[in-house]
Scaffold this active site. Sequence first.
Site, PDB file in Angstrom:
ATOM      1  CG  PHE A   1      -1.862   1.116   1.353  1.00  0.00           C
ATOM      2  CD1 PHE A   1      -2.577   1.578   0.266  1.00  0.00           C
ATOM      3  CD2 PHE A   1      -2.042   1.727   2.584  1.00  0.00           C
ATOM      4  CE1 PHE A   1      -3.461   2.646   0.391  1.00  0.00           C
ATOM      5  CE2 PHE A   1      -2.923   2.782   2.728  1.00  0.00           C
ATOM      6  CZ  PHE A   1      -3.632   3.256   1.630  1.00  0.00           C
TER       7      PHE A   1
ATOM      8  CB  SER B   1       4.710  -3.635  -8.179  1.00  0.00           C
ATOM      9  OG  SER B   1       3.821  -2.529  -8.243  1.00  0.00           O
TER      10      SER B   1
ATOM     11  CE1 TYR C   1       3.851   3.292 -10.920  1.00  0.00           C
ATOM     12  CE2 TYR C   1       3.522   2.475  -8.689  1.00  0.00           C
ATOM     13  CZ  TYR C   1       3.329   3.449  -9.645  1.00  0.00           C
ATOM     14  OH  TYR C   1       2.618   4.583  -9.351  1.00  0.00           O
TER      15      TYR C   1
ATOM     16  CE1 TYR D   1       3.775  -4.227  12.181  1.00  0.00           C
ATOM     17  CE2 TYR D   1       2.445  -2.782  13.560  1.00  0.00           C
ATOM     18  CZ  TYR D   1       3.223  -2.987  12.437  1.00  0.00           C
ATOM     19  OH  TYR D   1       3.440  -1.961  11.562  1.00  0.00           O
TER      20      TYR D   1
ATOM     21  CE  LYS E   1       6.869  -2.726  11.179  1.00  0.00           C
ATOM     22  NZ  LYS E   1       7.591  -2.402   9.926  1.00  0.00           N
TER      23      LYS E   1
ATOM     24  CE1 TYR F   1      -5.414   9.622   1.249  1.00  0.00           C
ATOM     25  CE2 TYR F   1      -4.114  11.546   0.632  1.00  0.00           C
ATOM     26  CZ  TYR F   1      -5.003  10.532   0.299  1.00  0.00           C
ATOM     27  OH  TYR F   1      -5.472  10.438  -0.990  1.00  0.00           O
TER      28      TYR F   1
END
Length: 328
Positions: A10, A34, A37, A130, A134, A197
Site C-alpha cells: 500500500f 507490483s 509497477y 507486531y 518492530k 493519509y
Amino acid sequence: MYSIVGGSGFIGSRLCGRLLGGNKKFTIVDKAPSAMYPNNSVIADVRDLKSLKEALVGSCAIVNLAAEHRDDVSPKSLYDEVNVEGALNICKTARENSVNKIIFTSSVAVYGFAPLGTGEDGDINPFNDYGRTKWEAETIFRSWQAESPNDRTLVIVRPTVVFGERNRGNVYNLLRQIASGRFLMIGNGNNRKSMAYVENVAAFIEYTLSFGPGLYTYNYIDKPDFDMNTLVRSCKKKLTGKDGLGLRLPKWFGLCVGYGFDLLAAVTGKKFSVSSIRVKKFCADSMYSTSIEKTTFKPPVELGAAIDKTLQFEFIEDNSTGPVFFSE
C-alpha cells in the site's frame, strides 16, 4: 537507484508513484510483483538472504516497508521471521553492498497503549508481537548505523494507522460499516485517534531520502486528531446525508462479543473481522505528537480533505477495478 523493499504494498505503491513522477530511478524488491509497477519489480524475500543480496546490487538507498503487520498472522513466528530476521538480512546486505542509507517504516505500535501525546521519546511498551518485533527491528537498524555513524543514514518512521484509497484495513472497514448503515458505536466515542493519509506518509519518506548521515526518528501523524464521535459523525453525514451516531454499545459488551469471536476463530481456524484486540484498539486513545513539525516538510493533503477523497473514491464513485491492499 533506490531499492523499495516491500514496495508492492500500500505505502510502497504510493511512494513509487511519487518517485516515478519525480523521474527518480527505483526498484521494487518484494516477494510478489507490483500490480502497479511490474516493470520495476524484482522478486526477493527478506527472509532469503541470497535473493535479497542479488536484488539490492547497485542500490544507493534502501527503503524497508516489508512487514508482517496484521493482528491475525498465523503462525506467529512470521512476525520474527519477516520483521526481525528481515532486518538482520537487510543490514547484512547493506554492509556487503556498501549501502549507507536505510529508511525503515516502524510503527507507533512500539509504544503500546501509550499516554496521550506520546512523542518519539515515549516509553517503549508494545502489547503485541507486531509492536515487539518492530522495536527489535529498530534496534538492529540502530546497531547498523552506529557501526559507522559519520557515514551511515538511518531514518526510522513510525506511522500511526495509515488509510487511503484502495486500502482494505481497519479504517476502510469502519468507513464501509458507516456507508452500509450497519455501524454500531462501541464505547463513549470520546477517545481520540491519530491518523495518517498514505499519500502524506509516502511524501515524507520521499522527503527523508535527502537526509545526510545520522540517526533520525519520527512519528508520522496527520493533524488534527479526531475523536471517534466527530470522525464517525462527519463520515456518516457525507456518505448518508444523516447526522448523529445511531445505536451505541457499551465497551464491556463489545469486548464480550470480541472474545466470542476469538473463541470461534480458535475452534474453526477461520479469521473474522471482529476480535477482542480490535475492539480494544477501537476504544483506546491513540493520539501522538511528532517532531516532524520541526522540519520543513509540509504534507501535500490536509487530513479532512484526505478523508473526503477516500470516501469519494471508495463509496461514492465506481472504482471497483484495480488493485487493493490488505492491512490493519
